[in-house]
Design an enzyme around this catalytic site. Structure first.
Site, mmCIF file in Angstrom:
data_model
loop_
_atom_site.group_PDB
_atom_site.id
_atom_site.type_symbol
_atom_site.label_atom_id
_atom_site.label_comp_id
_atom_site.label_asym_id
_atom_site.label_seq_id
_atom_site.Cartn_x
_atom_site.Cartn_y
_atom_site.Cartn_z
ATOM 1 N N LYS A 133 0.866 -1.189 0.000
ATOM 2 C CA LYS A 133 0.000 0.000 0.000
ATOM 3 C C LYS A 133 0.899 1.234 0.000
ATOM 4 O O LYS A 133 1.868 1.289 0.744
ATOM 5 C CB LYS A 133 -0.863 -0.019 1.268
ATOM 6 C CG LYS A 133 -1.566 1.273 1.593
ATOM 7 C CD LYS A 133 -1.503 1.616 3.086
ATOM 8 C CE LYS A 133 -0.126 2.039 3.519
ATOM 9 N NZ LYS A 133 -0.038 2.648 4.865
ATOM 10 N N ASP A 137 -5.489 0.210 8.573
ATOM 11 C CA ASP A 137 -5.204 0.141 7.129
ATOM 12 C C ASP A 137 -5.792 -1.097 6.461
ATOM 13 O O ASP A 137 -5.678 -1.252 5.247
ATOM 14 C CB ASP A 137 -3.685 0.108 6.900
ATOM 15 C CG ASP A 137 -3.074 1.503 6.909
ATOM 16 O OD1 ASP A 137 -3.829 2.481 6.790
ATOM 17 O OD2 ASP A 137 -1.838 1.592 7.027
HETATM 18 O O1 C5P Z 1 -4.268 0.235 13.286
HETATM 19 P P1 C5P Z 1 -2.826 -0.090 13.244
HETATM 20 O O2 C5P Z 1 -2.480 -1.319 14.056
HETATM 21 O O3 C5P Z 1 -2.263 -0.118 11.880
HETATM 22 O O4 C5P Z 1 -2.107 1.144 13.955
HETATM 23 C C1 C5P Z 1 -0.947 1.043 14.735
HETATM 24 C C2 C5P Z 1 -0.873 2.240 15.681
HETATM 25 O O5 C5P Z 1 -0.737 3.443 14.919
HETATM 26 C C3 C5P Z 1 -2.115 2.461 16.522
HETATM 27 O O6 C5P Z 1 -2.067 1.734 17.716
HETATM 28 C C4 C5P Z 1 -2.063 3.966 16.773
HETATM 29 O O7 C5P Z 1 -1.140 4.245 17.810
HETATM 30 C C5 C5P Z 1 -1.469 4.519 15.495
HETATM 31 N N1 C5P Z 1 -2.513 4.964 14.531
HETATM 32 C C6 C5P Z 1 -3.183 6.145 14.773
HETATM 33 N N2 C5P Z 1 -4.161 6.552 13.892
HETATM 34 C C7 C5P Z 1 -4.448 5.825 12.786
HETATM 35 C C8 C5P Z 1 -3.759 4.627 12.526
HETATM 36 C C9 C5P Z 1 -2.792 4.218 13.427
HETATM 37 O O8 C5P Z 1 -2.943 6.842 15.750
HETATM 38 N N3 C5P Z 1 -5.393 6.248 11.951
#
Ligand code: C5P
Length: 299
Positions: free
Chosen positions: A13, A140
């Site tokens: 991505k 994502d």
């Molecule tokens: O959702 P994902 O596991 O990919 O995200 C990892 C970390 O990145 C989350 O725990 C958060 O701290 C941060 N994040 C965020 N806002 C988003 C995506 C991710 O703050 N939209």
């Protein structure tokens, strides 16, 4: 078989733009991003086994110890739970994408697991059912279920169409081999006191040429780039390396880094940039090609 192979393809991505527009009370950030997918990625396949298992191979496989909380297994269990079945199958993940690198490897793998196992288990789960499972696995993952150019907002769950990128667009990806954990980058950005951005203006129509496309994107940016460079200065060298290759129209970081991308007028020029000596540095991972176009049957 062909359909299973396509379903299990987990392309990288790429966030062509990434604006951080706010923060929810639970700490997640609100984003506005133009997302596309590279014609390169991890590959997930499945074979017969009465239990659910996962083996990981590929150039980045050794760095990813298969554990119970691997996103692929979590996706499999979440899907089985929703469908009311006991999960089974020997999953094999060929890990071709660098880890924690801003190109959604883990998220794309999870999305591939949802697509592939829906097919393998013969589930007739509509996309509306998969989307909430995807979001619970990671912000994502919903966008990675699509594998098409889209605009992503909210924390990743608000997906809307974008004008198609120009045909034959060339894409270069370069990662310096340094992991960039997303929460640390968001924290560094907050610590620097950087204000939130406004959402980008939505481009109203398609783009005839790669140059016009890159010019429109140049008006935006990646709001996590500065924070990522402050923690991983080598990203600055990656960006300069990409920008210095012949034909490069735009160089920018993807996601929370450290992978950066370059846009080129053609796939051949992106491939030539990837093959050039300028980006051949110890520990750097480089790929050049085009955008992924899923066959209609695999959507
Ligand atoms: O959702 P994902 O596991 O990919 O995200 C990892 C970390 O990145 C989350 O725990 C958060 O701290 C941060 N994040 C965020 N806002 C988003 C995506 C991710 O703050 N939209």
């Amino acid at each position: 078989m062909r359909l299973e192979e396509e379903s299990g393809f987990a392309p990288a991505k790429v966030n062509l733009t990434l604006r951080v527009t706010g923060r929810r009370p639970d700490g997640y950030h609100l984003l506005d991003s133009f997302v596309v997918f590279a014609d390169f990625g991890d590959r997930l396949s499945v074979g017969p086994d009465s239990d659910l298992s996962l083996t990981v191979t590929g150039p980045f496989g050794a760095a990813l110890a298969p554990s119970e909380d691997n996103l692929v297994l979590r996706a499999a269990r979440a899907l089985a739970e929703t469908a009311g079945i006991v999960p089974f199958g020997a999953l094999r993940l060929e890990k071709n994408l660098p880890l924690a690198s801003g190109i959604g490897g883990g998220s794309s793998d999870a999305a591939a697991a949802l697509r592939l196992l829906s097919l393998y288990w013969g589930l007739t789960v509509p996309p509306e059912t998969l989307a909430p499972i995807a979001l619970r696995l990671g912000a994502d993952v919903p966008v990675c279920l699509r594998r098409l150019p889209v605009r992503m907002a909210g924390i990743g769950e608000v997906i809307s169409p974008v004008p198609a990128p120009p045909k034959g667009l060339g894409l270069l990806l370069v990662n310096p081999g340094l992991a960039c954990p997303t929460p640390a980058i968001f924290r560094a950005r907050a610590a620097a006191g950087t204000p939130f951005s406004a959402a980008d203006a939505v481009p109203g129509q398609g783009f005839e040429t790669a140059a016009a496309f890159a010019q429109a994107l140049a008006a935006s940016g990646n709001d996590l780039e500065e924070a990522a460079i402050s923690l991983t200065p080598e990203i600055g060298a990656v960006l300069a390396g990409i920008a210095g290759t012949a034909g490069c129209l735009l160089a920018r970081m993807s996601g929370s880094g450290a992978t950066c991308f370059g846009l080129f007028p053609s796939v051949a020029e992106a491939e030539a940039a990837a093959a050039g000596a300028a980006l051949r540095r110890p520990g750097w991972w480089v790929w050049g090609g085009g955008l992924y176009e899923p066959p209609r049957s695999a959507l």
